[in-house]
Design a protein around this motif. Sequence first.
Motif: not given
Lengths: 403, 338
Positions: B329, B331-337
């Motif tokens: 999660e 990494t997901d938020t970081r990539s989406s950010a």
Amino acid sequence: MAAFVPMRFVLRITCRIPVCPTGGARQASHLTSRVSVASLQTIPAFPPIPVTAWQQTRQGSFFNKLTAEELWKGVLAESGAGARKGRGKRTKRKFKRDLNRGQNVGEGRGGFLWPGLNAPVLKDGTLQSMSRRGEAEQQEVQAELVRQRDEWERRRKMKVKRERGWTGNSWGGISLGPPDPGPNGETYEAFDSRVIEVKSVFNMTAKEGRKRSISCLVAVGNGNGAAGFALGKAADRTTALRKAKNRAIHYLYYIERFNGHTIYHDIESKFKRTTLRMKKQNKGYGLHCHRAVITLCKLIGIKDMYCKVEGSVNLLNITRALFTGLVSQETHQTLANKKQLHVVEFQSERGLLPIVVASPKDGARSDPEVEDEIPNTRLHWDDVRAAQGTKRSIWAGVKRTIW
Amino acid sequence: MAALCTARCSFRSCSSVKNVQKSKHMFRRCNVRTLCSGTQDNDSAKPQFTDPAVQDILTRITGLDLQKVFRPIKQELKPPTYKLMTDEQLEKAVQAATEQAKKLLQMPPVLPERKPINDVLSEDKILAGMDTAKYVFTDITYNIPHRERFIVVREPDGTLRKATWDERDRLIEVYFPKEGRKLTAPLIFKEENLKMVFSQDRHEDVLDLCLVQFEPDSSEFIRVHAATYEDLDKQGKYELLRSTRHFGGMAWYLLKARRVDGLLVDMLKRDLLQDAVSLVSLFNMVHPHSESAQEAVSQQVSGIDLLKIYSQKESQRSGYIELALQAYEQTDTRSSAV
């Protein structure tokens, strides 16, 4: 004139054994005059010879008056009618030996110790004077000298076993080690040199007629793609080999190999009347080639290949054909760039998996390669017969451990 | 060792396709029999190995690594052939290779163990003591399926009975030998030898040999497969079977035994989240009465939430699964950010 029986000379020592035959033994002695003089054969009963017979002695003769080199020149007899034009026999050759080796100024049979020569000048601060060794000690010293001389003689006579080339008594395939370092200090430690051919060639001259010289073909290589060959000629073999070895390092070729073990594709190269048909093989096949081609491929670094030599089997021509053929190879990358298409490899043990070996650097073109149904290549009769099974060769399926 | 490699070779040459077809044919008939005999509702509600949904999920988690599927097999080497191709031709070649790989990754059938045959046809006491050996009569007509062949045994005491499964297999192999199959089972299938082979990480070769040697519903087949899967689960070496035809069978076995934790953890370690999600959804399909399945159905969740529910309710290694989910999660938020 008194027939002198020639006496055997030892340096500076006159012979003390009275050997003057008289009377009836003269004829016999005349015939056997060359035979050993100092033999202890019993002389038949003659009228008793007075013991105090006059003995011939000389203080100086040609022995003392000539230098060692001049004496050896006479003994070896290197220049003479027999030596010229290759008439000398190999077994009758004598070798020069330094007889003064191991002798010191001051050492003698008497065993005197001369300060400055044998013995030290100053011992504990005091000046020493001449003295003499004891008998036992002197004998020891002499025995030591004799032992040392024997040791040197043995070392000289010891034969170093020469490694065998392609066959015993053939210089092909023998390694000569790395080439000598260059004048600017560059060393060629990574390179190994191998003899391909040693032959004696003759040239007609005005004065001597047939003049013999040795011609050597030597190849050098580092096993990693850099290799070269050269011819060297000289009057004796070692010089010719050295010349060829040092010359070869200046004529190097760089040969690209596929995966470091074989060539990129089948090559057919021709030089004069020698044709070389080289086939690419997979890893582990070995070098199934002419023995000279095997030596050269090992120096280049090719480990698996099949090669057939057709036409003349002249070794120099084979070498040249091999190098020109290998240098004219087309790597996969150059082929891809030339045709603007991907080069894809299909291995039979991997099924249908395509492996892209090289891609053109500008991207592939869109129209595909035109392929005829029957490829327009020239076939070889040998290959056709082998494929059809009509070739009867006893050497075809033989299993070897080394190639 | 040569036997193991010939097993793999024979698979590549598509003899396995015929094998699967025959056993699929036989399996449908088995299925019909069980449907007639057992309680109908339970069996039809439970998803079977051959259901298209189940097969779809299993093929997805098996993966398709072309390099591993087309590993070089041990055969006489020939120099490779080269072709000049455009981009489209290259794509077509890759597609053809993928098709071939899919055929090679067809899963062998998973069947319940066959029931022993105890059928006595007649008892003739007149023939008792006539001979000291048993007589076996086999029908060797060419075009009968092997399952329908009549093989009967006349005992020395006069009874005429149908041959047992072992005798049937042996005699069919005598009269209709199959490539790669031996009359007596190779010694590699003994317990101690299996242990040695597992220590050398050659589970795949053992399973290939087993597939060639035994019928899919024989006890030996099931025993060897169970031993292999147990060893893999114990050592956590699931990667050995990934991209092979046996991965589906292993996943199915673990699902039936409700021990998918090891496999799930291995998938998360290798960042195969989609595979983990499909595995959990398959679990819920197979065990609809478990807690996680009921929770999932009630909350109508999908995706990572399935994993979360599973880790809370069912698994023993919930800590690791939750950690991995948190990391994903993040990494997901970081990539989406970004």
